[in-house]
Design a protein around this motif. Structure first.
Motif, short mmCIF file in Angstrom:
data_model
loop_
_atom_site.label_atom_id
_atom_site.label_comp_id
_atom_site.label_asym_id
_atom_site.label_seq_id
_atom_site.Cartn_x
_atom_site.Cartn_y
_atom_site.Cartn_z
N ALA A 8 0.84 -1.19 0.00
CA ALA A 8 0.00 0.00 0.00
C ALA A 8 0.87 1.24 0.00
N LEU A 9 0.61 2.15 -0.90
CA LEU A 9 1.35 3.40 -0.98
C LEU A 9 0.42 4.57 -0.70
N TYR A 15 0.83 2.27 -12.71
CA TYR A 15 0.19 2.43 -11.40
C TYR A 15 -1.16 3.09 -11.58
N ARG A 16 -2.19 2.54 -10.91
CA ARG A 16 -3.53 3.09 -10.94
C ARG A 16 -4.06 3.17 -9.51
N VAL A 17 -4.83 4.22 -9.20
CA VAL A 17 -5.34 4.37 -7.83
C VAL A 17 -6.66 5.14 -7.86
N THR A 67 5.48 9.36 -11.83
CA THR A 67 6.75 8.64 -11.75
C THR A 67 7.78 9.54 -11.08
N ALA A 68 8.64 8.94 -10.27
CA ALA A 68 9.61 9.70 -9.48
C ALA A 68 10.80 10.07 -10.36
N GLY A 69 10.83 11.31 -10.77
CA GLY A 69 11.92 11.80 -11.60
C GLY A 69 11.74 13.28 -11.80
N PRO A 70 12.78 13.97 -12.24
CA PRO A 70 12.66 15.42 -12.44
C PRO A 70 11.67 15.77 -13.53
N ALA A 119 9.13 3.45 -4.08
CA ALA A 119 8.89 2.46 -5.14
C ALA A 119 8.84 3.08 -6.53
N GLY A 120 9.64 4.13 -6.75
CA GLY A 120 9.69 4.76 -8.06
C GLY A 120 8.53 5.68 -8.35
#
Length: 253
Positions: A3-4, A91-93, A111-114, A220-221
């Protein structure tokens, strides 16, 4: 999956989140018409997001029904429900709550990025960029520009259903703080957003004042943000519900 988004929302919100796609029953005909001419990837994300929404609504005791987009693409939730959807690569939420428990709900996943070159300048205020520079020096592993962008997306999703008007990136002043993710992985924190526009009566009556409180997580990215606004009490009722997030000073105007 781990779970995020669930870690960012109070228990009164029902959250369904998945990596990839869920096997889903056929869309309702009204929903099918929305994506009839869409590419396959768009159809998959639309169907999975609706499946997530129906699971969250079922957890609230509500039966399955079409969840159609409104004029600005916002999901039209059943009467008496506040909710939000988000998706990014893999990813879906969906999150939903009864309007008697929360007055507004906004979530976003990135997504985790600049951010791409030039985007930060387009979506932020000078004071926000100065704050990001200080945060980046203290926590360089956090994609702070993406966190800010995601938080502003959550602000808009919490704003629009009541306000029914657009909110520009320069019309909310955000302030971010970081803290260790106790009991979990990743880095997390809270944010406050001061709205810099006159509040429409419908928003003021349901959500309240010009400051929204939220939380963020990088893990988790993914970059995830959420706002769960407590129900506003009337002047005749004893006080307001506290914010589900850690208290902190509101963002300066």
């Amino acid at each position: 999956m781990t779970a995020l988004m669930r870690r960012l929302l109070p228990d009164i919100a029902e959250v369904t989140e998945v990596r990839g796609e869920l096997s889903a029953p056929p869309l309702f005909p009204e929903e099918e018409a929305v994506v009839a001419r869409s590419v396959a990837e768009r159809r998959r994300e639309f169907a999975t997001a609706r499946r997530c929404a129906r699971l969250s609504l079922a957890a609230l005791g509500l039966t399955a029904r079409p969840l159609l987009p409104g004029p600005r693409g916002e999901p039209l939730w059943p009467e008496g429900v506040v909710g939000a959807l988000s998706h990014c690569a893999g990813y879906r939420v969906a999150a939903a709550a009864r309007a008697t428990d929360l007055s507004a709900l906004g979530i976003d996943a990135e997504t985790a990025g600049p951010l791409p070159d030039g985007v930060l300048e387009a979506v932020s205020l000078p004071a926000e960029r100065a704050e990001l520079a200080r945060l980046r020096a203290a926590e360089p592993q956090v994609p702070w520009d993406r966190v800010l962008f995601s938080a502003k997306e959550s602000v808009y999703k919490a704003w629009f259903p009541s306000a029914r008007s657009m909110l520009g990136f320069d019309q909310a002043r955000l302030s971010l703080t970081a803290a260790p993710d106790a009991g979990g992985t990743g880095v997390r924190g809270t944010f406050s957003a001061r709205l810099l526009v006159p509040l429409p009566p419908a928003f003021a009556d349901t959500v309240g004042g010009p400051v929204l409180e939220g939380a963020w997580l990088v893990d988790a990215g993914l970059v995830l943000t959420a706002i769960a606004a407590p129900v506003r009490r009337t002047a005749r009722e004893p006080g307001n519900e506290p914010s589900p997030y850690a208290s902190r000073p509101p963002a300066p105007a």
